[in-house]
Design an enzyme around this catalytic site. Structure first.
Site, short mmCIF file in Angstrom:
data_model
loop_
_atom_site.label_atom_id
_atom_site.label_comp_id
_atom_site.label_asym_id
_atom_site.label_seq_id
_atom_site.Cartn_x
_atom_site.Cartn_y
_atom_site.Cartn_z
N TRP A 101 -1.66 6.06 6.99
CA TRP A 101 -1.70 6.45 5.58
C TRP A 101 -3.11 6.78 5.11
CZ3 TRP A 101 2.45 8.28 3.70
CH2 TRP A 101 3.69 7.76 4.07
N ASP A 171 -5.56 2.05 -1.83
CA ASP A 171 -4.11 2.21 -1.73
C ASP A 171 -3.52 0.85 -1.36
OD1 ASP A 171 -1.50 2.79 -1.09
OD2 ASP A 171 -1.96 4.38 0.36
N LYS A 195 7.89 -0.54 -2.41
CA LYS A 195 7.75 -1.56 -1.37
C LYS A 195 7.78 -2.97 -1.97
CE LYS A 195 6.19 2.04 1.25
NZ LYS A 195 5.20 3.09 1.31
C1 PLP Z 1 4.65 4.27 1.57
C2 PLP Z 1 3.20 4.46 1.51
C3 PLP Z 1 2.64 5.66 1.05
C4 PLP Z 1 3.48 6.83 0.62
O1 PLP Z 1 4.06 6.56 -0.61
P1 PLP Z 1 4.96 7.62 -1.40
O2 PLP Z 1 5.40 6.80 -2.57
O3 PLP Z 1 6.06 8.03 -0.50
O4 PLP Z 1 4.10 8.75 -1.82
C5 PLP Z 1 1.27 5.76 0.99
N1 PLP Z 1 0.48 4.73 1.37
C6 PLP Z 1 0.98 3.58 1.83
C7 PLP Z 1 0.07 2.47 2.24
C8 PLP Z 1 2.36 3.41 1.91
O5 PLP Z 1 2.87 2.25 2.37
#
Ligand code: PLP
Length: 359
Positions: A101, A171, A195
């Site tokens: 990511w 993030d 999540k």
């Molecule tokens: C799932 C995830 C993403 C992508 O998220 P979206 O909501 O699909 O844009 C980005 N970074 C991390 C760490 C993730 O777990």
């Protein structure tokens, strides 16, 4: 076939108690005669819902007053563009790659100029997160970006960065609210909701207020943190129902005793699973012990040809979504806040039986 436990990386489990409450309130929220889904986002019925959600989050994370909370859309990936649009202001920025990511975030940002790599563990297949002390950034950078928990590779940082010179953008999509953090160590925190927060469709942003003044003039209103902040996340219609659900999840976490208690619970869940994997000659996890994610536990069977059988048989037992991400293969158990310890125990029990039947 009934799902007992859902190990999906996202969208993922939502606490049963929260789903039950949402079901009870679905047709008539608090005597209004309306579903939350039917309410105007500007109505007197809805405003307390978004206000309580924000208050709940502020309380859980002890968010300082000089930070704004935004309830936006577009997922974490839209922040890959929104972060530079809102912060870069023709300066440089540095990115840490500790897994899929954060590498993707770096790559997506290349449409802007002067986007540099501060550190990467790609050459060791992301089995370890680059030590924070090794991050190579410039004091002139507009920000340094990293990911606190890599959902696919199962690599997590367990410390907050101690960097004063440059704002840190993080993030936290897959481990926000899994433990307490020091919000003041960060300039911007963002997370997709699906999540550890609630249903998909909501993206949470926590931004220090002095960082709201760098947006490129061409930034569309819906993508501008500043404009969204000035309009209480309502420059357009926010994802009203997801915000309501997030508010219920925040209350549930508070009732569990807050993030200190939640962290203890998450440590316990992750350690029983890693302990089991480590003592086994049949399964393995090759992530450096200091960075093993508490939320996403990737593992493999030494005989990889058994992987798909494992997934199919687990599903028959009601253990869902154990297949690893298509990019890395293998297996993965995502054990977010809503996963009870009984789910982890059921998985371990199944793993034992599968090992016995296949050796
Ligand atoms: C799932 C995830 C993403 C992508 O998220 P979206 O909501 O699909 O844009 C980005 N970074 C991390 C760490 C993730 O777990």
């Amino acid at each position: 076939m009934t799902c007992q436990y859902n190990f999906s990386a996202g969208p993922s489990m939502i606490p049963r108690a929260v789903l039950n409450q949402a079901q009870e309130e679905l047709l008539d929220w608090h005597g209004t005669g309306m579903s939350v889904m039917e309410m105007s986002h500007r109505s007197k019925q809805y405003l307390p819902i978004i206000e309580e959600a924000e208050a709940g989050l502020r309380d859980l994370l002890s968010i300082p007053k000089n930070y704004k909370v935004l309830f936006l859309q577009g997922g974490a990936i839209t922040q890959n563009i929104m972060v530079p649009m809102n912060l870069l202001a023709n300066r440089s920025a540095s990115y840490v790659a500790s897994g899929y990511w954060s590498k993707r975030t770096y790559t997506d940002a290349q449409v802007f100029s002067n986007i540099n790599m501060a550190a990467s563990s790609e050459s060791i297949n992301y089995t370890q997160a680059p030590n924070m002390k090794s991050w190579n950034f410039s004091k002139q950078d507009a920000y340094v970006h990293f990911c606190l928990n890599e959902t696919i590779h199962g690599v997590e940082y367990f410390e907050d960065p101690k960097i004063d010179e440059v704002p840190i953008v993080c993030d936290m999509s897959s481990n926000i609210l899994s433990r307490g953090i020091d919000v003041s160590s960060y300039g911007v925190i963002y997370a997709g909701a699906q999540k550890n927060i609630g249903p998909a469709g909501l993206t949470l942003i926590i931004v220090r207020d002095d960082l709201l003044d760098f947006a490129d003039k061409k930034t569309p209103t819906t993508l501008s943190w500043k404009i969204q902040s000035d309009n209480n996340s309502m420059i357009n219609t926010p994802s009203t129902f997801s915000i309501y659900m997030a508010g219920l999840v925040f209350k549930w976490l508070k009732e569990k005793g807050g993030l200190k208690e939640v962290e203890k619970f998450n440590i316990k869940k992750a350690s029983v699973l890693y302990d089991f994997i480590d003592q086994s000659d049949f399964y393995y996890n090759d992530i450096d012990i200091s960075n093993r994610s508490r939320m996403n536990v990737p593992f493999r069977i030494k005989d990889d040809s058994l992987t798909m059988t494992f997934v199919a048989e687990a599903e028959k037992k009601g253990l869902y979504q154990l297949k690893g991400h298509r990019l890395v293969g293998g297996l993965r158990a995502s054990i977010y806040n809503a996963m009870p310890i009984e789910g982890v125990n059921a998985l371990i029990q199944f793993m034992k039986e599968f090992e016995k039947n296949n050796t």
